[in-house]
Design an enzyme around this catalytic site. Structure first.
Site, PDB file in Angstrom:
ATOM      1  N   ASP A  46     -31.258  32.441   4.258  1.00 25.56           N
ATOM      2  CA  ASP A  46     -30.476  33.410   5.039  1.00 25.56           C
ATOM      3  C   ASP A  46     -29.053  33.603   4.535  1.00 25.56           C
ATOM      4  OD1 ASP A  46     -32.360  34.347   6.879  1.00 25.56           O
ATOM      5  OD2 ASP A  46     -32.187  32.511   8.051  1.00 25.56           O
ATOM      6  N   ASP A 106     -38.318  39.356   5.886  1.00 30.35           N
ATOM      7  CA  ASP A 106     -36.872  39.402   6.154  1.00 30.35           C
ATOM      8  C   ASP A 106     -36.051  39.088   4.895  1.00 30.35           C
ATOM      9  OD1 ASP A 106     -38.669  38.388   8.078  1.00 30.35           O
ATOM     10  OD2 ASP A 106     -37.081  37.824   9.432  1.00 30.35           O
TER      11      ASP A 106
HETATM   12  N1  GLY Z   1     -34.529  37.188  10.117  1.00 26.93           N
HETATM   13  C1  GLY Z   1     -34.968  36.826  11.393  1.00 26.93           C
HETATM   14  C2  GLY Z   1     -35.257  37.927  12.330  1.00 26.93           C
HETATM   15  O1  GLY Z   1     -35.343  39.080  12.006  1.00 26.93           O
HETATM   16  O2  GLY Z   1     -35.434  37.585  13.470  1.00 26.93           O
END
Ligand code: GLY
Length: 322
Positions: A46, A106
């Protein structure tokens, strides 16, 4: 440390850019510095969300060398998670009982920081890793109708796929609404940096899938495949992301349908149904997002990235409507 912590500084940078008011710059600087030490964290994918949204946006506006270094350092940490056999960046270290080398859709958004890191350093390693990740994801993450699975679990021994599943959707075969938006935004952004027509074509196909599945008010239920009326919560965050991505896609295609859809989404999000009453929503702009329904967290609630992408989309629309 949380994957969402870059979005508030990013919102402040956008407001500074828009208003030129120094208070937003100071706020962005303050809030991003609270987590600068996380740039060395190699336990999560992330880092792009956290560092490009904050320090990356800040560097574009201020040319502050410390911000640039934070983006480069975070990018070095991010590429330490790249596996040459799989050809992807590993998303999560948790959940070893469920998967071996999980890659989630993601993760496409974290590639933006890598493309920028190559521009900042002149070192193509970052960009090449981003391209490899995007190509492998394009190959394995999409169904025939261009909807996306959430998680693809790879075998790091040979790069083959173990299984395809979900973490935040209603079922392994469902289409989690925000997952579709990470896919649309991700491939549109990859086209921005590479001009590879394959990514543009893919983004257009993802856009068609989303468009066909949007409800009358243009804001999706948190998963397109929910059948149970009692859990049909709207996800404003997914809608805000669609709007912003459609507008970028419009800028590459001149297809006015994308601009019209984005405008309809933004109009809907700006009604009383979604837009907060001033002073009643702890400073948030939008109500009604869903973070992670299966884990029972952040259900039908305001969320900072819904606000950020709503603002980004409004600014994108304003800039093309002049
Ligand atoms: N990247 C995590 C979400 O979209 O919840």
């Amino acid at each position: 440390m949380d994957w969402t912590q870059g979005f508030f500084p990013e919102t402040c940078w956008k407001l500074h850019e828009y208003t030129n008011d120094v208070k937003w710059k100071e706020a962005a600087h303050h809030f991003q510095n609270l987590f600068i030490d996380a740039k060395g964290n190699k336990t999560t994918h992330d880092l792009g969300f956290m560092f490009y949204c904050s320090f990356g946006e800040g560097y574009k506006l201020t040319k502050n060398e410390k911000y640039k270094q934070a983006v480069i350092d975070a990018s070095k940490s991010l590429i330490s998670r790249y596996d040459t056999t799989v050809g992807c960046i590993k998303s999560w270290d948790f959940g070893k009982e469920k998967w071996t080398f999980p890659v989630i859709i993601d993760n496409m958004l974290n590639l933006e920081m890598l493309f920028e890191a190559s521009i900042l350093t002149g070192d193509n390693t970052y960009k090449n890793i981003a391209i490899s990740h995007a190509n492998k994801t394009l190959k394995n993450h999409f169904r025939q109708d261009y909807s996306t699975w959430h998680v693809v679990d790879y075998n790091p021994e040979d790069g083959s796929v173990f299984k395809k599943l979900t973490h935040q959707g209603i079922s392994n075969e469902s289409s989690w609404a925000r997952g579709q938006s990470w896919a649309l935004y991700g491939y549109t952004m990859c086209y921005r940096y590479t001009k590879n027509p394959k990514y543009l074509e893919h983004a257009k196909r993802i856009a068609s899938f989303i468009t066909e599945n949007l409800p009358d008010d243009f804001v999706p239920i948190w998963d397109f495949d929910i059948k149970d009326n009692t859990i049909m919560h709207k996800d404003a965050s997914a809608a805000a992301l669609y709007a912003s991505a459609y507008l970028e896609l419009y800028s590459y295609t001149n297809n006015t349908e994308y601009k019209k859809l984005a405008t309809n989404i933004l109009k809907s999000l700006s009604t009383d149904k979604y837009f907060s009453t001033y002073g009643k929503n702890r400073g948030f702009l939008l109500e009604h997002s869903v973070g992670n329904f299966p884990r029972n967290t952040e259900i039908d609630t305001p969320i900072n990235y819904a606000d950020y992408y709503y603002l980004e989309a409004l600014l994108r629309l304003k800039s093309i409507s002049k």
